[in-house]
Design a protein around this motif. Sequence first.
Motif, mmCIF file in Angstrom:
data_model
loop_
_atom_site.group_PDB
_atom_site.id
_atom_site.type_symbol
_atom_site.label_atom_id
_atom_site.label_comp_id
_atom_site.label_asym_id
_atom_site.label_seq_id
_atom_site.Cartn_x
_atom_site.Cartn_y
_atom_site.Cartn_z
ATOM 1 N N GLU A 114 54.133 63.542 -20.383
ATOM 2 C CA GLU A 114 55.023 64.704 -20.425
ATOM 3 C C GLU A 114 55.477 65.010 -21.845
ATOM 4 O O GLU A 114 55.789 64.115 -22.619
ATOM 5 C CB GLU A 114 56.239 64.470 -19.523
ATOM 6 C CG GLU A 114 55.888 64.496 -18.053
ATOM 7 C CD GLU A 114 57.102 64.435 -17.167
ATOM 8 O OE1 GLU A 114 57.837 65.453 -17.098
ATOM 9 O OE2 GLU A 114 57.318 63.378 -16.558
ATOM 10 N N GLU A 115 55.496 66.285 -22.171
ATOM 11 C CA GLU A 115 55.987 66.792 -23.453
ATOM 12 C C GLU A 115 57.096 67.793 -23.166
ATOM 13 O O GLU A 115 57.479 67.988 -22.016
ATOM 14 C CB GLU A 115 54.837 67.448 -24.226
ATOM 15 C CG GLU A 115 53.704 66.491 -24.549
ATOM 16 C CD GLU A 115 52.540 67.173 -25.237
ATOM 17 O OE1 GLU A 115 52.679 68.331 -25.682
ATOM 18 O OE2 GLU A 115 51.480 66.537 -25.330
ATOM 19 N N ASP A 116 57.581 68.470 -24.186
ATOM 20 C CA ASP A 116 58.664 69.430 -24.006
ATOM 21 C C ASP A 116 58.303 70.557 -23.042
ATOM 22 O O ASP A 116 59.100 70.932 -22.195
ATOM 23 C CB ASP A 116 59.078 70.055 -25.344
ATOM 24 C CG ASP A 116 59.798 69.061 -26.245
ATOM 25 O OD1 ASP A 116 60.285 68.032 -25.745
ATOM 26 O OD2 ASP A 116 59.849 69.319 -27.462
ATOM 27 N N ARG A 117 57.094 71.095 -23.155
ATOM 28 C CA ARG A 117 56.716 72.286 -22.391
ATOM 29 C C ARG A 117 55.729 72.020 -21.269
ATOM 30 O O ARG A 117 55.474 72.909 -20.467
ATOM 31 C CB ARG A 117 56.095 73.331 -23.309
ATOM 32 C CG ARG A 117 57.067 73.927 -24.284
ATOM 33 C CD ARG A 117 56.458 75.121 -25.010
ATOM 34 N NE ARG A 117 57.455 75.714 -25.857
ATOM 35 C CZ ARG A 117 57.522 75.529 -27.160
ATOM 36 N NH1 ARG A 117 56.635 74.783 -27.773
ATOM 37 N NH2 ARG A 117 58.479 76.104 -27.857
ATOM 38 N N SER B 202 52.992 68.858 -19.088
ATOM 39 C CA SER B 202 52.485 67.512 -18.865
ATOM 40 C C SER B 202 51.027 67.496 -19.298
ATOM 41 O O SER B 202 50.302 68.477 -19.110
ATOM 42 C CB SER B 202 52.577 67.138 -17.386
ATOM 43 O OG SER B 202 53.922 67.091 -16.967
#
Length: 123
Positions: free
Chosen positions: A9-12, A14
């Motif tokens: 998962e990242e900020d914006r 997966s």
Amino acid sequence: MTGIRRLAEEDRLSGATVAGGFVFLAGQVADDATLDAEGQTADILRQVDALLAEAGTDKRALLQVQVVLADIKDAPAMNRAWDAWLDPAAKPARMTIQAPLVNPAWRVEITGIALAPAGGRAA
């Protein structure tokens, strides 16, 4: 929401989601945008391997792959890395198109869908 497992998962987004017996890969781009198209492709395929391993599967489970090239002239270079990585006994369906990428330094973006492992319902 149950039944969905989200990986990397990242900020914006997966990096991948696992649900309904499938692994859905987000568009993967090279960590090192200074590489040429062949190098970027090899880097992306390394990331694909890692995400599929995290999901409990591997490239032999890929059903469909989409390759986006910033310049279609990079197809031979991309294909060199692809051919070196591909399991010839488990070729997924694949399409390759040309389209602008978000970062102009990116030459290649790859996404795909793979089968999740047997009983691979999301945890």
